[in-house]
Enzyme design. Structure first.
Site, short mmCIF file in Angstrom:
data_model
loop_
_atom_site.label_atom_id
_atom_site.label_comp_id
_atom_site.label_asym_id
_atom_site.label_seq_id
_atom_site.Cartn_x
_atom_site.Cartn_y
_atom_site.Cartn_z
N CYS A 84 0.78 -0.99 -0.04
CA CYS A 84 -0.05 -0.07 -0.08
C CYS A 84 0.83 1.29 0.01
CB CYS A 84 -1.00 0.07 1.38
SG CYS A 84 -1.79 -1.49 1.47
N CYS A 207 -13.09 0.43 8.10
CA CYS A 207 -12.29 0.03 6.90
C CYS A 207 -12.21 0.91 5.58
CB CYS A 207 -13.17 -1.38 6.21
SG CYS A 207 -12.85 -2.55 7.48
N SER A 208 -11.19 1.00 5.12
CA SER A 208 -10.99 1.69 3.61
C SER A 208 -11.65 0.92 2.71
CB SER A 208 -9.53 2.07 3.23
OG SER A 208 -9.04 0.62 3.26
N ILE A 210 -12.43 -0.82 -0.99
CA ILE A 210 -11.87 -1.72 -2.38
C ILE A 210 -12.09 -0.73 -3.60
CG2 ILE A 210 -11.76 -3.85 -3.57
CD1 ILE A 210 -12.33 -5.02 -1.06
N LYS A 329 -10.76 5.96 3.61
CA LYS A 329 -11.99 5.67 4.06
C LYS A 329 -13.05 5.96 3.12
CE LYS A 329 -15.06 4.15 6.55
NZ LYS A 329 -15.67 3.85 5.18
N HIS A 333 -9.09 3.59 -1.75
CA HIS A 333 -7.76 3.21 -1.61
C HIS A 333 -7.37 2.15 -2.62
CE1 HIS A 333 -4.17 1.86 0.07
NE2 HIS A 333 -4.58 0.82 1.04
C1 LIG Z 1 -15.00 -4.17 4.44
C2 LIG Z 1 -15.27 -4.63 2.96
C3 LIG Z 1 -14.89 -6.16 3.17
C4 LIG Z 1 -16.59 -4.33 2.47
O1 LIG Z 1 -16.98 -5.13 1.46
P1 LIG Z 1 -18.29 -5.72 0.80
O2 LIG Z 1 -18.91 -6.46 2.06
O3 LIG Z 1 -17.82 -6.53 -0.13
O4 LIG Z 1 -19.14 -4.49 0.53
P2 LIG Z 1 -19.74 -4.35 -0.99
O5 LIG Z 1 -18.87 -4.02 -2.10
O6 LIG Z 1 -20.60 -5.39 -1.18
O7 LIG Z 1 -20.74 -3.15 -0.55
C5 LIG Z 1 -21.90 -3.23 0.41
C6 LIG Z 1 -22.21 -1.95 0.70
O8 LIG Z 1 -21.29 -1.40 1.87
C7 LIG Z 1 -20.82 -0.36 1.24
N1 LIG Z 1 -19.31 -0.59 1.59
C8 LIG Z 1 -18.22 -1.44 1.31
N2 LIG Z 1 -17.12 -0.89 1.87
C9 LIG Z 1 -17.29 -0.02 2.86
C10 LIG Z 1 -16.63 0.48 3.44
N3 LIG Z 1 -15.39 0.16 3.72
N4 LIG Z 1 -17.03 1.46 4.50
C11 LIG Z 1 -18.25 1.96 4.05
N5 LIG Z 1 -19.28 1.30 3.53
C12 LIG Z 1 -18.79 0.46 2.48
C13 LIG Z 1 -20.70 -0.21 -0.08
O9 LIG Z 1 -21.14 1.04 -0.65
C14 LIG Z 1 -22.46 -0.89 -0.23
O10 LIG Z 1 -23.19 0.07 0.23
P3 LIG Z 1 -24.60 0.00 -0.73
O11 LIG Z 1 -25.26 -1.20 -0.17
O12 LIG Z 1 -25.34 1.14 0.24
O13 LIG Z 1 -24.56 0.22 -2.18
C15 LIG Z 1 -14.05 -4.02 2.13
O14 LIG Z 1 -14.58 -2.77 1.84
C16 LIG Z 1 -12.75 -4.16 2.41
O15 LIG Z 1 -12.12 -5.16 2.59
N6 LIG Z 1 -12.17 -2.97 2.94
C17 LIG Z 1 -10.86 -3.08 3.28
C18 LIG Z 1 -9.94 -2.94 2.22
C19 LIG Z 1 -8.55 -3.29 2.44
O16 LIG Z 1 -8.34 -3.98 3.28
N7 LIG Z 1 -7.51 -2.51 1.88
C20 LIG Z 1 -6.00 -2.71 2.15
C21 LIG Z 1 -5.90 -1.79 3.36
S1 LIG Z 1 -4.09 -1.50 3.54
#
Ligand SMILES: CC(C)(COP(=O)(O)OP(=O)(O)OC[C@H]1O[C@@H](n2cnc3c(N)ncnc32)[C@H](O)[C@@H]1OP(=O)(O)O)[C@@H](O)C(=O)NCCC(=O)NCCS
Ligand SMILES: [Zn+2]
Lengths: 388, 139
Positions: A84, A207-208, A210, A329, A333
């Site tokens: 990252c 969480c940030s 994807i 966030k 990211h």
């Molecule tokens: C937390 C996480 C697993 C959620 O992913 P997901 O469950 O597949 O989410 P989806 O893409 O299916 O989205 C579902 C809903 O949540 C929302 N959403 C997704 N990620 C979000 C987040 N991080 N914060 C807030 N809302 C989020 C989407 O906008 C969607 O909203 P909607 O239903 O109103 O349209 C994913 O965001 C994640 O893994 N984040 C961390 C990324 C990471 O680790 N990066 C490297 C770090 S160094």
């Protein structure tokens, strides 16, 4: 003797789930505004592609593809990978090439496309950045690494989760005002604090995102800067630091040792102190990471980062504005693009060009980018100075 | 070597890269022995074991790690898992700290309530299926 180096131009794609584009189109979107300023391909001597994880797309040899697509195929190029922190690692590499006199003008371009796979697959691919022999078999996702820090931090400093949610509220407040942001919408403290758990104690709003996206900057040696702009942003300090590979091997989980080392080196090179910083872009891959960053960067004493949050000192009109572009966030990211996106935001803030007065910071002289790789194994901190 | 290598892997999601050194670790683990490594030159000890000493890169030897009880140093409850572990979620990953200060990262498999930092963890062993084995924590 090294030469001074400045950021002279930048471009930024829309961040989001970009099913309408692949890495090449995203890079074009970030590079186009640079051409629109009158900079042409012949003015660029070489390029660095910041592209963290080709596993997401399957496209290897990324810098060859991108250089060709952008009309830079006759110019030297290379790709950098540092998880990252790839963006600022790329900037650090390019800075060295320009400061040393190897090139005068370089393009540093960051990109990632993470949504060609499902979130579970993306989580799987990122978990492989843990130790494949000892950590990966236990399903330690990226959020889980930071949750291990959060559990320990919350225990040692008696921190309620709500303080982390306050950081998310701030990020979304500013993301909602950034047209390039992935999730430009506000969230209430209640919603953020009660969101679905992802890696307890961290929930969805810790969480940030994807994200798919790209960002680009052009850097130039001091003797060439005038050809490009009257508003250069000097790279004043570059610090890099590293930490143990396995999270269990860190003596403490309430700070990131590599980030402290990077910050110290950057302040020393810039000849300034934390109190001189007018704005910071920090690596809030998780809310806890932003809180720890305040302390690692010297904006707060260990365990006292929450005061910055509770007193709203991190807002655009506060003592130390942090991530008023929405951060990882809410802005998003896209791994390889993130460090360049931070640099771009500092350039725009210094130039007074963020468009919305409600997130424009007054009179930025020094800006700092803090970009963490993996869970702190490598960190780059870069300090920029307004050059006019 | 004529003896055929027994197929053994560590943990729930497996990296199939098993070296001869790691194989010896796994064969001991199957006998419910947790091995650490020790550098013959400088005496440094590693848990989990490293084949090469971090200080001088000498070949380390595997020696049995004697401690059985640790304190919970930090934990996470993984709700949204990597694809390879999706069927196990939610699961608890814990870093335990032994009295010697050495640490080990593994799942706690028998928690009935929220984990608490400082709680006692007992080292245990498990056969996940005919090829996968692991160490784990019990409370
Ligand atoms: C937390 C996480 C697993 C959620 O992913 P997901 O469950 O597949 O989410 P989806 O893409 O299916 O989205 C579902 C809903 O949540 C929302 N959403 C997704 N990620 C979000 C987040 N991080 N914060 C807030 N809302 C989020 C989407 O906008 C969607 O909203 P909607 O239903 O109103 O349209 C994913 O965001 C994640 O893994 N984040 C961390 C990324 C990471 O680790 N990066 C490297 C770090 S160094
Ligand atoms: Zn040794």
């Amino acid at each position: 003797m090294t030469r001074r180096v400045a950021v002279v131009a930048g471009g930024h794609s829309k961040f989001g789930k970009r099913y309408d584009a692949t890495v090449r189109e995203l890079c074009a979107e970030a590079f186009k505004p640079i051409l629109d300023e009158g900079i042409t391909q012949d003015m660029i001597d070489a390029s660095v592609l910041s592209y963290a994880a080709s596993q997401f797309t399957g496209q290897g040899a990324g810098s060859a593809l991108i250089a060709d697509y952008l009309g830079l195929h006759e110019k030297p190029h290379l790709r950098v990978e540092s998880a990252c922190t790839t963006g600022t690692a790329s900037l650090r590499a390019a800075w060295g090439m320009v400061a040393s006199g190897l090139y005068d003008v370089m393009l540093v371009l960051g990109v990632e496309q993470m949504n060609r796979v499902t979130s579970a697959q993306a989580t799987e691919l990122m978990a492989r950045a843990g130790d494949m022999r000892w950590e990966y078999p236990y399903g330690i996702s990226f959020p889980a690494f930071y949750a291990l820090m959060a559990s320990r931090y919350m225990h040692e400093y008696n921190l309620p989760h709500e303080v982390l949610s306050m950081i998310a509220v701030k990020s979304h407040h500013y993301g909602a005002q950034n047209p390039k942001a992935h999730l430009p919408r506000e969230v209430t403290l209640e919603e953020a604090n009660n969101a679905v758990p992802i890696a307890r104690p961290l929930n969805l709003y810790d969480c940030s995102l994807i994200t798919d996206g790209a960002a680009a900057v052009v850097i130039a040696a001091e003797n060439r800067v005038k050809e490009f702009t009257d508003e250069p942003v000097w790279i004043k300090g570059i610090g890099a630091g590293a930490s143990e590979m396995m999270i269990q091997d860190r003596p403490s989980l309430t700070s990131i040792p590599g980030a402290k080392r990077a910050a110290k080196a950057a302040y020393k090179m810039a000849g300034i102190e934390p109190k001189d910083i007018d704005m910071a872009e920090v690596h809030d891959c998780f809310t806890i990471a932003e809180l720890i960053a305040y302390e690692d960067l010297g904006f707060a004493e260990p365990g006292k980062g929450r005061e910055i949050v509770e007193n709203k000192e991190n807002y655009h009109d506060g003592r130390i504005p942090v991530n008023v572009d929405g951060g990882l966030k809410s802005k998003g990211h896209p791994l390889g693009a993130t460090g360049i996106s931070m640099t771009y935001e500092i350039l725009m803030q210094m130039r007074g060009q963020v468009q919305k007065p409600s997130r424009q910071i007054d009179d930025v002289h020094y800006g700092l980018a803090h970009n963490v790789g993996q869970s702190g194994q490598f960190v780059n901190v870069i300090i920029f100075e307004r050059g006019w | 070597m004529s003896k055929e290598k027994k197929e053994l892997y560590l943990g729930y999601a497996t990296d199939k890269a098993v070296t001869p050194f790691f194989q010896r670790f796994l064969e001991a683990l199957e006998q419910e022995k947790l091995m650490m490594s020790r550098c013959p030159k400088c005496g440094a000890e590693y848990l989990p074991p490293r084949q090469h000493c971090q200080k001088d890169l000498e070949e380390c030897e595997l020696v049995e790690f004697p401690e059985r009880e640790a304190k919970l140093y930090s934990y996470v409850i993984v709700d949204f898992a990597p694809e390879s572990l999706a069927s196990r979620a939610p699961y608890v990953v814990a870093i335990g700290e032994f009295p010697s200060g050495k640490r080990l990262t593994a799942h706690i498999t028998n928690l009935m309530s929220m984990p608490e930092i400082g709680m006692t963890l007992k080292l245990a062993f498990d056969r996940i299926d005919d090829k996968k084995i692991t160490y784990k924590w019990l409370v």
